[in-house]
Every structure is written in structure tokens, then in C-alpha cells.
Enzyme design. Sequence first.
Site, PDB file in Angstrom:
ATOM      1  N   LYS A 280       1.182  -1.092  -0.346  1.00  0.00           N
ATOM      2  CA  LYS A 280       0.022   0.062  -0.095  1.00  0.00           C
ATOM      3  C   LYS A 280       0.874   1.003  -0.314  1.00  0.00           C
ATOM      4  O   LYS A 280       1.915   1.644   1.214  1.00  0.00           O
ATOM      5  CB  LYS A 280      -0.930   0.071   1.360  1.00  0.00           C
ATOM      6  CG  LYS A 280      -2.221   1.167   1.382  1.00  0.00           C
ATOM      7  CD  LYS A 280      -3.420   0.665   2.062  1.00  0.00           C
ATOM      8  CE  LYS A 280      -4.501   1.913   1.899  1.00  0.00           C
ATOM      9  NZ  LYS A 280      -5.756   1.080   2.679  1.00  0.00           N
ATOM     10  N   GLU A 365     -19.418  -3.647  10.640  1.00  0.00           N
ATOM     11  CA  GLU A 365     -20.988  -2.944  11.362  1.00  0.00           C
ATOM     12  C   GLU A 365     -21.494  -4.282  11.647  1.00  0.00           C
ATOM     13  O   GLU A 365     -22.381  -3.638  13.114  1.00  0.00           O
ATOM     14  CB  GLU A 365     -21.465  -1.883  10.578  1.00  0.00           C
ATOM     15  CG  GLU A 365     -20.266  -1.163  10.398  1.00  0.00           C
ATOM     16  CD  GLU A 365     -19.149  -1.253   8.936  1.00  0.00           C
ATOM     17  OE1 GLU A 365     -19.362  -2.249   8.477  1.00  0.00           O
ATOM     18  OE2 GLU A 365     -18.349  -0.257   8.157  1.00  0.00           O
ATOM     19  N   ARG A 393     -26.014  -0.617   7.901  1.00  0.00           N
ATOM     20  CA  ARG A 393     -25.285  -1.742   8.021  1.00  0.00           C
ATOM     21  C   ARG A 393     -25.525  -3.149   8.583  1.00  0.00           C
ATOM     22  O   ARG A 393     -26.141  -3.407   8.800  1.00  0.00           O
ATOM     23  CB  ARG A 393     -23.526  -2.069   7.490  1.00  0.00           C
ATOM     24  CG  ARG A 393     -23.218  -2.017   5.714  1.00  0.00           C
ATOM     25  CD  ARG A 393     -23.277  -3.211   4.912  1.00  0.00           C
ATOM     26  NE  ARG A 393     -22.935  -3.152   3.346  1.00  0.00           N
ATOM     27  CZ  ARG A 393     -21.683  -3.682   3.594  1.00  0.00           C
ATOM     28  NH1 ARG A 393     -20.832  -4.014   4.484  1.00  0.00           N
ATOM     29  NH2 ARG A 393     -21.833  -3.310   1.937  1.00  0.00           N
TER      30      ARG A 393
HETATM   31  C1  TPP Z   1     -19.151  -0.207   4.995  1.00  0.00           C
HETATM   32  C2  TPP Z   1     -17.850   0.357   5.123  1.00  0.00           C
HETATM   33  N1  TPP Z   1     -17.197   0.516   6.139  1.00  0.00           N
HETATM   34  C3  TPP Z   1     -16.230   0.951   6.221  1.00  0.00           C
HETATM   35  C4  TPP Z   1     -15.528   1.459   5.241  1.00  0.00           C
HETATM   36  C5  TPP Z   1     -14.303   2.323   4.839  1.00  0.00           C
HETATM   37  N2  TPP Z   1     -13.187   1.817   4.325  1.00  0.00           N
HETATM   38  C6  TPP Z   1     -13.151   2.406   3.307  1.00  0.00           C
HETATM   39  S1  TPP Z   1     -11.576   1.263   2.610  1.00  0.00           S
HETATM   40  C7  TPP Z   1     -11.545   0.837   4.330  1.00  0.00           C
HETATM   41  C8  TPP Z   1     -10.374  -0.470   3.745  1.00  0.00           C
HETATM   42  C9  TPP Z   1      -9.989  -1.093   3.030  1.00  0.00           C
HETATM   43  O1  TPP Z   1      -9.501  -2.216   3.668  1.00  0.00           O
HETATM   44  P1  TPP Z   1      -8.604  -2.755   1.971  1.00  0.00           P
HETATM   45  O2  TPP Z   1     -10.124  -3.802   1.917  1.00  0.00           O
HETATM   46  O3  TPP Z   1      -7.250  -3.737   2.455  1.00  0.00           O
HETATM   47  O4  TPP Z   1      -8.239  -2.349   0.990  1.00  0.00           O
HETATM   48  P2  TPP Z   1      -6.942  -1.425   0.694  1.00  0.00           P
HETATM   49  O5  TPP Z   1      -6.996   0.199   1.268  1.00  0.00           O
HETATM   50  O6  TPP Z   1      -5.639  -1.803   1.747  1.00  0.00           O
HETATM   51  O7  TPP Z   1      -6.405  -1.685  -0.954  1.00  0.00           O
HETATM   52  C10 TPP Z   1     -12.272   1.067   4.598  1.00  0.00           C
HETATM   53  C11 TPP Z   1     -12.352   0.353   5.997  1.00  0.00           C
HETATM   54  C12 TPP Z   1     -16.756   1.101   3.646  1.00  0.00           C
HETATM   55  N3  TPP Z   1     -15.957   2.311   2.598  1.00  0.00           N
HETATM   56  N4  TPP Z   1     -18.125   0.585   3.549  1.00  0.00           N
HETATM   57 MG    MG Z   2      -5.504  -3.536   1.972  1.00  0.00          MG
END
Ligand code: TPP
Ligand code: MG
Length: 621
Positions: A280, A365, A393
Site C-alpha cells: 500500500k 458493522e 449495515r
Molecule cells: C461498509 C464500509 N465500512 C467501512 C468503510 C471504510 N473503508 C474504506 S476502505 C477501508 C479499508 C479497506 O481495506 P482493504 O480492503 O484492504 O483495501 P486497501 O485500502 O488496503 O487497498 C475501509 C474500512 C467502507 N467503505 N465501507
Molecule cells: Mg488492504
Amino acid sequence: MYLEKIQKANDIKNLTEEELFELADEIRDFLIEKISKTGGHLASNLGVVELTMAMHLNFQLPEDKMIWDVGHQSYTHKLLTGRREGFDDLRKYGGMSGFPKRKESDCDAFDTGHSSTSISAGLGYVRARDILEENYHVLSVIGDGSLTGGMAYEALNNAATLKTNFIIVLNDNNMSISENVGGMSHYLDGLRTAEAYTDLKNAVEMAIGSFPVGGEKLVRHIKRTKSSIKQLFVPGMFFEDMGIKYLGPVDGHNIKALNRAFKEAKRVKGPVLLHVLTKKGKGYFPAEENPARFHGTGPFDVATGEPLSSGGKDTYTDVFSKVMTDLGRRDEKLVAITAAMEDGTGLAEFHKRYPKRFFDVGIAEGHAVTFAAGLAAAGMHPVFAVYSSFLQRGYDQMIHDVCLQKLPVTFAVDRAGLVGSDGETHQGLFDLSYLSEIPNMTVMSPKNKWELADMVRFAVELGAPAAVRYPRGTAYDGFKEYRKPIEYGKSEAVFEEEDIVLFSVGHMFETAVKVREVLKETGYSCSLVNARFVKPIDEAMIELAAKEHRLLVTIEENVCSGGYGETVLEFVHRKRLDVRVLPVALPDDYIEHGSVDVLRREVMLDADSIATRIITEYISQ
Ligand SMILES: Cc1ncc(C[n+]2csc(CCOP(=O)(O)OP(=O)(O)O)c2C)c(N)n1
Ligand SMILES: [Mg+2]
Ligand SMILES: CC(=O)[C@@H](O)[C@H](O)COP(=O)(O)O
């Protein structure tokens, strides 16, 4: 500049291997330069440059379908599908969205924004493809963080019986927004070090295979067994045992390796999970060093990585953070819960001071709500801090597990109202409606930073289900002297005159003060009430207001349907009160991305628009 050669989807296929290496660097430079100006999701996008390129090299758009979980990492996909010009207006009103949008491009197969939906949507495409006897590939790209969302497992479970190709790309950068959490993250740790397995696997296989009698047969048997030793031969058993073929892990920054992996994945007759390892923030040192800081970023100085706008006044989240830290010190039973949003919800300080009473449940959630209910049933005082749109959610869990049992769970609903740049999926438009209709739920919203602090304390001490909703951004610091103690179900009369009375909800108080000034300048007499409680409404205050005024205006940053205004309107009608009610709220619709100020003007929730609406209404009586 090879990026100039990419004018539309599939143009990347015209580049030579050497040019592709150059293109990856150009894409990174482009993303860093553009996002340093507009802000946006940088670290996740820098991590998937080669992965996205490899997908575009091995599949045909728009015929093949790519679905990006959350979609915050789809900038390279947008770049490679002819939307380069859109980056100057990224996430601006009328400009390109920061998430995939079908209306933006036929190469965006599915709109995303909330986590863990990509496998379900992809499976829908696959089933439709097979019924219609069509022929295209479907790829769902899901991050390791999004794989902590339960919906992903529902989809994996359902996909396992598939007999036709469905490619699930697990983009594993060992990060959610902050550190990833939970058992699956731990499991993936094991797979990430699979190179060690590979060497050991080969050594063990060689050793056993060389047994003079039955060696080969034993190796084949072991590969078929369910024993843990199988892990030595077949990483990804969790998926394999579910019926989903596991490929990987593959270096997600090596296009050649990815090309080979995708060619193999395409041949699988059934669901296949391709485990890709990425970094990342790759290619930009400040983001590599601090991917959480660069997950979502405002404009920044490229040379230093420092934000261009230094943090000014406290945000509502900052205020919440301070109150929680103070409450945590004074109440040993206070526990804080986040769903992978520790920093965004302001719980980092609480986590640092009270690690045993802090829980990050991952992007889960619904689980978080019922987990909080369990904590409450056992005598704890749980506070679940969550964004308004993400709390959607956990709707049934709030009814079924918290409010039916009247368990003392506090919901700190952040990002309520318009959030701006993240657009339709993230605007907190519905929480007053979906919370107010739940029996036994109390719903409050503060007019300023001090009232937020008072309301959080009041909610925690209430000993029953309660939600406090507040917006993204700087906390209003006006009317500090108006700090009457919170009294259950009671609103706060701030100005008492006649003709018109405004009932403002939460942070719309700041706007209502301006509306009142405009009305008074126009010669109207205008009272102002801070609603404080959206549920229950202050019936006595409304009845009193009805006696003294001809027009009662409610002002809330929530859809009209099921909002505070409708509740007041119903009460006035039911009680046959002699006052006209004008609910001022957001339209019952989705609201796209843009700055909050621009959006408020667009939906006529700015002070001037509201004042004009009121005068028109008042005159028409
Ligand atoms: C239901 C929901 N909860 C929380 C989020 C906030 N959120 C956006 S990206 C993320 C982390 C995602 O991590 P990952 O899938 O590993 O993607 P990366 O950013 O590491 O590529 C979160 C918690 C969201 N978009 N949707
Ligand atoms: Mg990730
Ligand atoms: C992609 C996603 O869902 C989060 O990164 C979200 O954009 C964070 O929003 P804030 O910037 O309001 O914390």
C-alpha cells in the site's frame, strides 16, 4: 510519455514490455501529482498500479467485467479507460467520482463505495452470464481489509458451488485503513510467507516422493488429505476446502508473474481466488512509510508529504475523541468499538489509553452492533463509533439485538449529513429516519461542540439505546453560553419571538441562526429552537410554539422522508394544532460528490435558500 498512448480501454495492449514498465512509473507520477492537488485515496491506488495494468492486459473491456471492492482503488482503472482528463476535477461537484460509476463508463461494471460487496455483485454477473449463455470473464477485486466484512463470506460460500469461471482477486497489502485485524488477517499472514512453504513444500515432496516404495503415491495421498500437513502442499486451504481454487500468492508488482497467474486463473472451471501481494502506497516514500495517513488524504506537498492545509479548529470527531478519553478514565465499564475506522471516528486516543477496552472488529458493522449488545447485556457501557452511512449495515441488529432488549448501547454516528467528496454512497442522509423509527431508540444531535460533549455523556449515562449524530468537519463553536443541561426529550428555546419559529436539528443550528438574521432583516419576527432530541420530539415545546407562531419550520440535514420534520408535521396534524409546518430537509434522493458548501446550495439547504423558501411559504398563507 506512454500514458498519452492510452486514450481508451484496451489501448494498453498496444504497448511493448519495456513500455509497460515505463507506463507503471508514469501512472504513479501522475496519481501522486494529481491527488496532491485534489486530495483523494492515494495509498491504495499506488498499490494496485501493476495489478490493474495486468488485468487490463489480460482481459477485454467492456466485455469482461471488473468490480472493485469499495472502489477507492480504481483510479488506475479509470486512467486506463480514457478518463485521464477527469483527474483535475476528481471528486469535485460535476467532476469525476472517486469510485467506480456505471454512468461514468461502460468499463465500470458495478458502483461501489461500501466495503465487501464485490464478490456478491460479481457472482450475480456470473450467474446471469451463464443463464444467458454469454461468454465473458468476471473479476471481483477485494482487499484484505474488505475481506474482514461478513458479506464477503456469504458470497464466497455461495460461489463455491459454481462450475464456471469466476475470478476473485484478493489484493493483500496487509492493511485496512490502519492495521488490518482479525483471524483472516492472521491467516493471510501465513499465506503471505508462503514462499517459505513453497521451499519447504518442495523439499518435503522431494523427500517423501523419493521413498523407494510408494513415495509418489503417499505424496498424492497427502495432497488429498484434510490434515494440516496438506497446508505444506496446498496453501490457501481455507478457500480450497470451501471449494474455491486458490492461486498464489503472487507478487502484485510483477506484471509478468501476474500475466501468468491470470492466464492460469482464466482456465479454472469454477471460482478461483488469486491471492496477490501488494504494498500500500508503493512508489511514494511518505505513503509507503505511513499508508494510513495516505489512505484518504487532502492536498499535500509532494516533496515532503505534508498536508497543505494544517488542521485548524477542532472537528466534531476531535471533540468526541476527547470526551471518550475522559469518560474512559472515569468509567471502568466504558468500552469503545470501531469497525475498521479507528482514526476516522477519533478512537485512536482511547485505544492508546485503554487498550483492553477498545475493540476494532474489522469492516463488520453488523457484527459490531450485536457485539456491543452482548457487551451491554454483560454490564458494560459500549459506545460504537461509526459513520452514518456504514451504520446502515447494522440496521436489523439495532432493532433485533439492541432496542428490542433495551440494551444500553450508545451509537456515536459520525459523518451524519453531507460528507462531500465521497459522494452518494457515503453521504449520511438517512440516519435520522432509520434511527427514529426504531422503538426504544433515543436520537440526539448537538448544535455545537460543547453540546456534543454533553450529549455523549448524557447518552452513555442514559442506560438505554441512544444515538448521537454529528457531521464531518469543523465543530461549530458559537453559542457556547447556551449550555443548558441536557434534559431527556427537551428542546432548547434560544430566541423567543412570534410569526415564525425555526426548529433546527443538530449542526443545522448554525445555518438556522443565519436564516433567522435574514428573516429579521426582511422584517419578520422569528424564534429559534434547538431541537436537541429528534426522538422523542419535545411535544410540549411544539404545542407552545404553535400557540405563539403562524409558521413552524424544521431544518435538518437528512432526507425529508421519515425525518424530524415529518415527525413534527404528523404530531401537529394529529393534535390539530393551529400552525403551518414547513419541513426543510434534503430531497429524498442520492446526492453526488462535491464540496459540502456547494452541495448545500444545490439542494437549497443554505441559509439564503431556506430564508427564501420560508418567506414564500409565509406570504402564501
Ligand atoms: C461498509 C464500509 N465500512 C467501512 C468503510 C471504510 N473503508 C474504506 S476502505 C477501508 C479499508 C479497506 O481495506 P482493504 O480492503 O484492504 O483495501 P486497501 O485500502 O488496503 O487497498 C475501509 C474500512 C467502507 N467503505 N465501507
Ligand atoms: Mg488492504
Ligand atoms: C473509502 C472509504 O470509505 C473511506 O476511506 C472514507 O472515504 C473515509 O471518509 P473520511 O475521509 O470522511 O474519513
